[in-house]
Design an enzyme around this catalytic site. Structure first.
Site, PDB file in Angstrom:
ATOM      1  N   ASP A   5       0.853  -1.187   0.000  1.00  0.00           N
ATOM      2  CA  ASP A   5       0.000   0.000   0.000  1.00  0.00           C
ATOM      3  C   ASP A   5       0.889   1.237   0.000  1.00  0.00           C
ATOM      4  OD1 ASP A   5      -2.697   1.230   0.526  1.00  0.00           O
ATOM      5  OD2 ASP A   5      -3.076  -0.806   1.263  1.00  0.00           O
ATOM      6  N   ASP A  51      -3.279   4.573  -2.075  1.00  0.00           N
ATOM      7  CA  ASP A  51      -4.337   5.112  -1.234  1.00  0.00           C
ATOM      8  C   ASP A  51      -4.751   6.497  -1.721  1.00  0.00           C
ATOM      9  OD1 ASP A  51      -5.725   4.638   1.373  1.00  0.00           O
ATOM     10  OD2 ASP A  51      -4.735   6.504   1.924  1.00  0.00           O
ATOM     11  N   GLU A 101      -6.876   4.164  -5.541  1.00  0.00           N
ATOM     12  CA  GLU A 101      -8.195   4.253  -4.902  1.00  0.00           C
ATOM     13  C   GLU A 101      -8.837   5.569  -5.313  1.00  0.00           C
ATOM     14  OE1 GLU A 101      -9.902   4.074  -0.362  1.00  0.00           O
ATOM     15  OE2 GLU A 101      -8.212   5.352  -0.869  1.00  0.00           O
ATOM     16  N   HIS A 103     -11.067  -3.734   2.962  1.00  0.00           N
ATOM     17  CA  HIS A 103     -10.996  -3.494   4.409  1.00  0.00           C
ATOM     18  C   HIS A 103     -11.830  -2.300   4.855  1.00  0.00           C
ATOM     19  CE1 HIS A 103      -8.350  -0.657   2.558  1.00  0.00           C
ATOM     20  NE2 HIS A 103      -8.229   0.001   3.698  1.00  0.00           N
ATOM     21  N   ASP A 104     -12.496  -1.624   3.925  1.00  0.00           N
ATOM     22  CA  ASP A 104     -13.268  -0.427   4.274  1.00  0.00           C
ATOM     23  C   ASP A 104     -14.765  -0.664   4.172  1.00  0.00           C
ATOM     24  OD1 ASP A 104     -11.041   1.162   4.757  1.00  0.00           O
ATOM     25  OD2 ASP A 104     -10.911   1.859   2.684  1.00  0.00           O
TER      26      ASP A 104
HETATM   27  C1  NOJ Z   1      -8.449   4.770   2.307  1.00  0.00           C
HETATM   28  C2  NOJ Z   1      -8.111   3.549   3.084  1.00  0.00           C
HETATM   29  O1  NOJ Z   1      -8.579   2.430   2.395  1.00  0.00           O
HETATM   30  C3  NOJ Z   1      -8.735   3.721   4.444  1.00  0.00           C
HETATM   31  O2  NOJ Z   1      -8.691   2.541   5.197  1.00  0.00           O
HETATM   32  C4  NOJ Z   1      -8.057   4.870   5.123  1.00  0.00           C
HETATM   33  O3  NOJ Z   1      -8.718   5.132   6.341  1.00  0.00           O
HETATM   34  C5  NOJ Z   1      -8.092   6.147   4.273  1.00  0.00           C
HETATM   35  N1  NOJ Z   1      -7.813   5.912   2.891  1.00  0.00           N
HETATM   36  C6  NOJ Z   1      -7.084   7.134   4.764  1.00  0.00           C
HETATM   37  O4  NOJ Z   1      -5.787   6.710   4.447  1.00  0.00           O
END
Ligand code: NOJ
Length: 642
Positions: free
Chosen positions: A110, A217, A275, A352-353
């Site tokens: 990441d 990210d 992302e 994971h989100d």
């Molecule tokens: C996206 C990530 O997937 C998430 O888990 C994170 O909290 C935020 N970006 C901030 O880095």
């Protein structure tokens, strides 16, 4: 290895290896704990590499394992070149790289460079004085004052985790910007020296060690609106306002990414997946992923995975029911937007989100429906065009945490932010609806420890030194006591005795067995499933999801009195727990016409009774609860396919 492939738009050439690869995301804290401290770690991951290899994974994406105070589970990095001690050491990463490469697999890390931790030495320097050379590596602004002379932040922007995007620094008497938590200050990408250091210190360092690329990210948030205007008031009575347009897809974002590509990604032949949030239009996404624009290999676009989620900046955790037709229309948009272009896309339904797919899109009301719907989700995902990403535990059908668990089991900074905000509002209804939404959507669900087996108390995630019949509390030795009391950082799901990798491992009919089989099939019919074009059928049907995938390759059916045809696959899936007939003709859908039904072949389904369906050929039997099937218009070795 890149492979020769004929693209649906007619172009024939070398496709990069990552288009047909299966990526698998590992969330290090929750995957496998090798030393019984309650946290997963890199040696634990290494011990499971063969499991991933056998599943059919080509690339491991390891979520942040860098040194970090863990305010946001490693997305707050305090040292990019060191490993968080609970996760292991640099030499463990080297071993992991070797473990992947020696099996023909790859590893990506990441890359979190929109912000650092507030404990990163760069930020400590930056905040030390207004004249520090690194002051301008972050975004600092003087305060404003309201009509009564009260100090207020430079803008009214609301952050992702609730609260303002600005934090006051009493030492230098200025505010710094943070789109996320106050402990995650944003780097200033406008500063070329800062960008150079990002490239060499956070990217080249790892690529030189042998990793194969990055998941990037918040990739579209580096270029802010540098005029820093207030956002329009859309939530009256709130001191902060949603303002994603102030930082998403900003004026210089494509320049920054092209530069990153030229300086690092291309020279190191690194794969990149960015992302991309708040970017709902294909026309906005294309510039990021068009091959000729030299920015990113691919991106994650979130409209499908966010279904049911409220407004990210206000009621994110107010759940909204959505009909199947909405899901289908999003899939259709994002399956077709690359057709006829040189762009590429991703396929994913977990990370994971977000909550677990089977709990959100499937049916977990009974074990039987859980299994059927988990398999249908697998069939759905593997038949879509793009690079496939799986999230740990998806392959065994892991589910959301039980809804009997209370807020104390939620550890995520975002969950807590939204829950605390609801409580602070004094509005009981808001607390209830937030809790309900968290129960479906919270990031915590996917962070529960991986369920390796049904033994002990911890599902094989870590050793359980306390056997279930040993309730002794009279251990005197301090060390032993500490060891006995160690437990996973998040509670293990109550269902681990029935849902776990061990019971599914040797069972071809299990969810895991199904994923394995389907990942092979996806590659065997890559022209259809990985590269094929997509056409949604019966868009308004709220029970059945049906589409046709088409390649440019000929059917080669051996039929001489017809013109060669394109290979096609018809995917039909019942997204309900009731039986449903299908209002379409398979032969027509596959382009065989009414009178050519005999050319329809059953390829694969989610119920283990392919025999009946082979006999049925072109006659579409009603779909049973959560049943999925694939029919094709060309001859296949049925035994081989099934
Ligand atoms: C996206 C990530 O997937 C998430 O888990 C994170 O909290 C935020 N970006 C901030 O880095």
């Amino acid at each position: 290895m890149d492979t020769l492939h004929r693209h649906p738009n007619g172009w024939i050439g070398k496709e990069p290896w990552w288009k047909s690869a299966v990526f698998y995301q590992v969330y290090p804290a929750s995957f496998k704990d090798s030393n019984n401290d309650g946290w997963g770690d890199i040696p634990g991951l290494i011990s499971k590499i063969d499991y991933l290899h056998q599943l059919g994974v080509d690339v491991v994406w390891l979520s942040p394992m860098f040194e970090s105070p863990q305010k946001d589970m490693g997305y707050d990095i305090s040292n990019y070149q060191a490993v968080y001690p609970r996760y292991g050491t640099l030499s463990d990463v080297d071993t992991l790289i070797h473990a992947c490469h020696s099996r023909g697999m790859k590893l990506i890390l990441d890359l979190v460079v929109n912000h650092t931790s507030s404990l990163h030495p760069w930020f400590l320097e930056s905040r030390s004085s207004k004249t520090n050379p690194k002051r301008n590596w972050y975004i600092w602004k003087p305060p404003r004052f309201d009509s009564s002379g009260l100090r207020i932040p430079p803008t009214n922007w609301r952050s992702y985790f609730a609260g303002p995007t600005w934090t006051w620094d009493p030492h230098t008497q200025e505010y710094y910007l943070h789109l996320y938590d106050t402990s995650q200050p944003d780097l200033n990408w406008e500063n070329p020296a800062c960008r150079e250091e990002i490239y060499s210190h956070t990217m080249i360092f790892w690529l030189s060690r042998g990793i194969d690329g990055f998941r990037i990210d918040t990739v579209n948030k580096y270029s802010k609106n540098t005029a820093f205007p207030d956002a329009p008031i859309t939530i009256p009575d709130s001191p902060t306002q949603p303002a994603p347009e102030m930082w998403c897809n900003g004026p210089r974002i494509h320049d920054f990414l092209r530069e990153m590509n030229t300086r690092v990604l291309t020279p190191y032949r690194a794969v990149s997946v960015g992302e991309l949030s708040n970017t709902p239009l294909p026309s906005q996404v294309l510039p990021y992923v068009s091959a000729s624009s030299n920015q990113l290999s691919m991106v994650f676009e979130f409209s499908t995975i966010r279904l049911g989620t409220g407004n990210l900046f206000s009621g994110k955790y107010t759940y909204h029911h959505f009909p199947l037709s909405t899901l289908k229309s999003h899939i259709s948009t994002w399956q077709t937007f690359i057709e006829g272009t040189d762009a590429w896309h991703t396929v994913f339904i977990e990370n994971h989100d977000n909550g677990r797919a089977v709990s959100r899109f499937g049916d977990t009301s009974t074990p039987h429906l859980w299994e059927l719907s988990a398999k249908t989700i697998a069939l759905w995902q593997v038949t879509l065009t793009g690079t496939l990403f799986l999230y740990q535990g998806q392959e065994i059908g892991m589910t959301n945490m039980p809804n009997t668990w209370g807020i104390d089991e939620y550890k995520d900074v975002e969950s807590k932010g939204f829950y605390d905000e609801a409580v602070a509002s004094g509005d009981e209804e808001k607390v209830k609806s937030t809790m309900h939404g968290l129960g479906i959507l919270a990031r915590d669900h996917s962070r529960l420890p991986f369920q390796w087996d049904g033994e002990g108390r911890f599902a094989g995630f870590m050793e359980d030194s306390l056997s279930s019949d040993d309730n002794s509390t009279s251990i005197e030795d301090g060390n032993l006591k500490e060891e006995r009391e160690a437990k996973p950082w998040m509670r293990v799901h109550d269902d681990y005795k029935t849902i776990n990798a061990k019971t599914q491992m040797d069972d071809d009919e299990s969810v895991l067995g199904y994923y394995k089989k389907m990942l092979k099939l996806r590659k065997e019919f890559a022209d259809l499933f990985i590269f094929g074009s997509f056409r949604l059928l019966i868009p308004g049907d709220e029970n059945i999801f049906a589409y046709v995938k088409e390649s440019v390759e000929d059917t080669n059916t051996g039929v001489t009195n017809r013109q060669a045809e394109k290979r096609r696959a018809l995917v039909v899936m019942n997204f309900t727990r009731e039986e449903h007939g299908i209002g379409l003709d398979i032969g027509e859908a596959l382009g065989c016409g009414h009178d050519n039904r005999s050319e329809v072949r059953f390829l694969v389904g989610t119920y283990g009774d392919a025999e009946n369906l082979k006999v049925a050929n072109g006659l579409m039997m009603p779909l049973r609860p959560w049943e999925g099937r694939v029919y094709v218009n060309f001859g296949v070795q049925l035994d081989q396919a099934n």
